[in-house]
Write a protein that holds these residues in place. Structure first.
Motif, PDB file in Angstrom:
ATOM      1  N   ARG A 255       0.829  -1.203   0.000  1.00 39.23           N
ATOM      2  CA  ARG A 255       0.000   0.000   0.000  1.00 39.23           C
ATOM      3  C   ARG A 255       0.867   1.257   0.000  1.00 39.23           C
ATOM      4  N   VAL A 256       1.906   1.269   0.826  1.00 45.84           N
ATOM      5  CA  VAL A 256       2.814   2.420   0.864  1.00 45.84           C
ATOM      6  C   VAL A 256       3.479   2.592  -0.491  1.00 45.84           C
ATOM      7  N   ARG A 257       3.961   1.516  -1.067  1.00 40.06           N
ATOM      8  CA  ARG A 257       4.570   1.603  -2.399  1.00 40.06           C
ATOM      9  C   ARG A 257       3.592   2.185  -3.414  1.00 40.06           C
ATOM     10  N   GLY A 258       2.338   1.794  -3.314  1.00 40.87           N
ATOM     11  CA  GLY A 258       1.344   2.296  -4.249  1.00 40.87           C
ATOM     12  C   GLY A 258       1.158   3.802  -4.156  1.00 40.87           C
ATOM     13  N   PHE A 259       1.157   4.337  -2.942  1.00 45.45           N
ATOM     14  CA  PHE A 259       1.012   5.784  -2.791  1.00 45.45           C
ATOM     15  C   PHE A 259       2.172   6.519  -3.459  1.00 45.45           C
ATOM     16  N   TYR A 260       3.334   5.894  -3.455  1.00 43.12           N
ATOM     17  CA  TYR A 260       4.508   6.505  -4.073  1.00 43.12           C
ATOM     18  C   TYR A 260       4.675   6.055  -5.524  1.00 43.12           C
ATOM     19  N   ARG A 261       3.578   5.633  -6.108  1.00 40.69           N
ATOM     20  CA  ARG A 261       3.466   5.300  -7.531  1.00 40.69           C
ATOM     21  C   ARG A 261       4.371   4.136  -7.943  1.00 40.69           C
ATOM     22  N   GLN A 262       4.592   3.231  -7.020  1.00 41.83           N
ATOM     23  CA  GLN A 262       5.327   2.010  -7.309  1.00 41.83           C
ATOM     24  C   GLN A 262       4.359   0.842  -7.374  1.00 41.83           C
ATOM     25  N   ASP A 263       4.762  -0.229  -8.049  1.00 41.91           N
ATOM     26  CA  ASP A 263       3.937  -1.427  -8.030  1.00 41.91           C
ATOM     27  C   ASP A 263       4.225  -2.214  -6.754  1.00 41.91           C
ATOM     28  N   ALA A 264       3.546  -3.343  -6.578  1.00 42.61           N
ATOM     29  CA  ALA A 264       3.646  -4.089  -5.327  1.00 42.61           C
ATOM     30  C   ALA A 264       5.048  -4.605  -5.056  1.00 42.61           C
ATOM     31  N   LEU A 415      -1.526   6.407   6.753  1.00 46.53           N
ATOM     32  CA  LEU A 415      -0.770   6.994   7.858  1.00 46.53           C
ATOM     33  C   LEU A 415       0.726   6.849   7.636  1.00 46.53           C
ATOM     34  N   THR A 416       1.154   5.669   7.219  1.00 44.27           N
ATOM     35  CA  THR A 416       2.581   5.422   7.023  1.00 44.27           C
ATOM     36  C   THR A 416       3.127   6.268   5.879  1.00 44.27           C
ATOM     37  N   ALA A 417       2.394   6.325   4.764  1.00 42.26           N
ATOM     38  CA  ALA A 417       2.827   7.146   3.636  1.00 42.26           C
ATOM     39  C   ALA A 417       2.884   8.623   4.035  1.00 42.26           C
ATOM     40  N   HIS A 418       1.943   9.057   4.849  1.00 40.69           N
ATOM     41  CA  HIS A 418       1.908  10.443   5.326  1.00 40.69           C
ATOM     42  C   HIS A 418       3.153  10.767   6.150  1.00 40.69           C
ATOM     43  N   GLU A 419       3.464   9.929   7.137  1.00 41.38           N
ATOM     44  CA  GLU A 419       4.607  10.223   8.012  1.00 41.38           C
ATOM     45  C   GLU A 419       5.922  10.156   7.241  1.00 41.38           C
ATOM     46  N   ILE A 420       6.069   9.175   6.364  1.00 42.71           N
ATOM     47  CA  ILE A 420       7.262   9.125   5.529  1.00 42.71           C
ATOM     48  C   ILE A 420       7.333  10.374   4.660  1.00 42.71           C
ATOM     49  N   ALA A 477     -15.904   8.090   5.778  1.00 41.26           N
ATOM     50  CA  ALA A 477     -15.353   8.531   4.492  1.00 41.26           C
ATOM     51  C   ALA A 477     -13.985   7.931   4.259  1.00 41.26           C
ATOM     52  N   SER A 478     -13.233   7.707   5.353  1.00 42.29           N
ATOM     53  CA  SER A 478     -11.887   7.167   5.208  1.00 42.29           C
ATOM     54  C   SER A 478     -11.897   5.756   4.662  1.00 42.29           C
ATOM     55  N   LEU A 479     -13.014   5.067   4.745  1.00 41.74           N
ATOM     56  CA  LEU A 479     -13.078   3.676   4.311  1.00 41.74           C
ATOM     57  C   LEU A 479     -13.456   3.552   2.844  1.00 41.74           C
ATOM     58  N   PHE A 480     -13.957   4.625   2.238  1.00 39.50           N
ATOM     59  CA  PHE A 480     -14.482   4.517   0.885  1.00 39.50           C
ATOM     60  C   PHE A 480     -13.787   5.435  -0.118  1.00 39.50           C
ATOM     61  N   GLU A 481     -13.201   6.533   0.344  1.00 39.50           N
ATOM     62  CA  GLU A 481     -12.481   7.412  -0.569  1.00 39.50           C
ATOM     63  C   GLU A 481     -11.031   6.943  -0.710  1.00 39.50           C
ATOM     64  N   GLU A 482     -10.413   7.303  -1.834  1.00 38.40           N
ATOM     65  CA  GLU A 482      -9.033   6.908  -2.093  1.00 38.40           C
ATOM     66  C   GLU A 482      -8.112   8.084  -1.785  1.00 38.40           C
ATOM     67  N   PRO A 483      -7.229   7.961  -0.789  1.00 39.47           N
ATOM     68  CA  PRO A 483      -6.315   9.065  -0.473  1.00 39.47           C
ATOM     69  C   PRO A 483      -5.303   9.283  -1.595  1.00 39.47           C
ATOM     70  N   PHE A 484      -4.727  10.493  -1.642  1.00 42.63           N
ATOM     71  CA  PHE A 484      -3.807  10.807  -2.729  1.00 42.63           C
ATOM     72  C   PHE A 484      -2.850  11.915  -2.303  1.00 42.63           C
ATOM     73  N   PHE A 485      -1.673  11.955  -2.935  1.00 44.67           N
ATOM     74  CA  PHE A 485      -0.806  13.124  -2.887  1.00 44.67           C
ATOM     75  C   PHE A 485      -1.309  14.118  -3.923  1.00 44.67           C
TER      76      PHE A 485
END
Length: 503
Positions: A255-264, A415-420, A477-485
């Protein structure tokens, strides 16, 4: 000259001497790095002192994108009439194999979608550095099928050569996700205000990683009393508890990799952020004992809670702020990291979440993983829920597990992607070019969760304050919306936009 060279297309676009017919023309928009108009310097914003303030983005000499969109008016857009030009030469000018100022650049743009084009500025057509206080101005125009011209759209930016200080990844940055933290004894509890099922923590290590105790609260670590649960082997893990813990850690990493536009697997090509994310027990992970601020890796702890003061706010995590990512960061000491207990407490306050968790929580009438005979079946390597021969009852249990895992990872991954993100340089306070609008709470595009080092815009953006972008403060809302940078943040992370040092 520039307007004539890249206005709304050639004057002889088939409309004759009478000119285009009356009617609504198309609308064209040019920007960089897909940044919206309100944040790309095309218009001033309202600063914290209440004044309208102009700003300019600072971009590298190449590698960033110029992006054009065109919306039709009374007739379809004639895509062949796209014109784009800049008032500075590229690649040294035509005499050096490049393009002169004012040359039409439309042939460099590839269609991304109907009415949308993009060009990533290549090294052989790079810009020259602009003088201090100066800017490159690029413009775009287009006509519709009836010859109506769009009003020209422009964007201005400073072109700045890369330096080690500006490039957030001039040194490879490996991020270790550390799940070994043990600072608390964590157990189920009733919420003191509502009496609802919740989680409590007591200061002091007890020999069990904090994140595992959090998993036990939601039934993801059980007694392994069901047949085959204690002896289940999946990969290198033995027992349902170990298998589930591995699934949680690997899902969070993906999931963290995905936020940073990486694959699994950590790849992703030219649009991926150039950081490496790895689990602490991966054989390739660096030894935490060798960490130094000028080394090659950073660390973040996942588990437990923050300090007593942090718990009162509450904070879901904290990290070192490192504008421009100039050093490696250690986000593992007490008071830093991802606070899974605090986050879990917020998740358990959401009605939908407790309904989803019910089948696994004994206090809610469920059975913990490892204590139901179906668990050793669907958690085994090779289980396929789509197999017609699969037991429907096992498939149902597997589906419920995947649902809960998804809810859990949606929150903890954000949360992890945010803190990183904080330790990679987000969100530098103030406007560009020395900031990324962190703390600019009066900006026209800023939403209420904009605080120092945070920017809240429309949607479930990762770098808003309050829930670390996971939206935990906003409930379901946190369960259904997709977070993004935001595009501005992504451009910085990709090295396509610089945050300049304050003068």
């Amino acid at each position: 000259m520039l307007a004539a060279g890249c206005g709304a297309g050639a004057a002889d676009a088939g409309t004759g001497d009478a000119g285009p017919p009356p009617g609504l023309p198309p609308v064209v928009f040019l920007t960089v790095n897909e940044v919206p108009r309100a944040m790309n310097g095309s218009a001033p914003f309202t600063a914290l002192d209440g004044t309208l303030t102009a700003f300019t983005l600072a971009l590298p000499l190449d590698g960033f994108t110029l992006d054009v969109t065109a919306d039709p008016g009374d007739a379809p857009v004639d895509e062949s009439t796209l014109r784009v030009a800049c008032d500075a030469p590229l690649g040294g000018g035509a005499g050096q194999g490049g393009r002169d100022a004012g040359d039409d650049l439309a042939d460099l743009f590839a269609a991304a979608l109907p009415g949308a084009w993009s060009w990533r500025v290549s090294a052989d057509l790079s810009f020259e550095p602009t003088a201090p206080g100066a800017a490159v101005i690029c413009t775009a125009g287009v006509r519709d099928a009836d010859g109506r011209p769009a009003a020209e759209s422009g964007v201005a930016f400073a072109a700045v050569a890369a330096t080690a200080q500006l490039d957030p990844f001039d040194v490879p940055d490996v991020w270790v996700l550390d799940f070994t933290r043990d600072l608390f004894a964590i157990s189920p509890a009733a919420d003191p205000m509502t009496g609802a099922y919740s989680v409590a923590s007591v200061d002091g290590a007890n020999g069990v990683p904090d994140y595992l105790e959090d998993m036990a609260v939601i039934g993801f670590q059980g007694g392994e009393t069901a047949p085959g649960a204690a002896t289940l082997v999946a990969g290198t893990d033995v027992g349902v508890n170990a298998v589930v813990a591995r699934r949680v850690r690997e899902a969070l990493l993906a999931r963290v990799r995905g936020f940073y536009r990486q694959d699994a697997t950590g790849g992703g090509g030219p649009d991926a952020v150039a950081a490496t994310f790895i689990l602490d027990d991966d054989p390739a992970a660096p030894d935490p004992a060798t960490f130094t601020p000028d080394g090659g890796f950073s660390m973040i702890a996942v588990g437990g809670e923050g300090t007593a003061a942090d718990r009162l706010v509450p904070y879901f995590g904290k990290a070192e702020l490192d504008p421009r990512n100039e050093v490696r960061n250690d986000d593992t000491p007490f008071g830093l990291g991802v606070f899974t207990t605090t986050a879990l407490r917020a998740v358990l306050a959401i009605d939908f979440a407790t309904v989803a968790l019910g089948p696994f929580v004994p206090a809610l009438g469920g059975t913990a993983l490892g204590d139901d005979p179906r668990d050793a079946v669907f958690l085994a390597d090779g289980f396929d829920p789509a197999d017609p021969a699969a037991d429907p009852a096992v498939v149902e249990r597997a589906d419920r597990f995947e649902l809960v895992l998804g809810v859990l990872i949606k929150a903890l991954g954000a949360l992890t992607a945010h803190e990183i993100g904080h330790s990679l340089g987000l969100v530098a306070d103030g406007p560009p070019p020395t900031g990324l609008f962190g703390g600019e709470a009066l900006a026209e595009f800023a939403f209420p969760l904009t605080t120092p080092a945070h920017l809240d815009v429309a949607g479930l953006n990762l770098m808003a304050s309050g829930g670390g972008g996971a939206g935990l403060a906003s409930g379901a809302a946190s369960l259904f919306e997709e977070p993004f940078f935001t595009p501005l943040e992504l451009a910085y992370l990709r090295g396509r936009l610089w945050v300049l040092p304050a003068q």
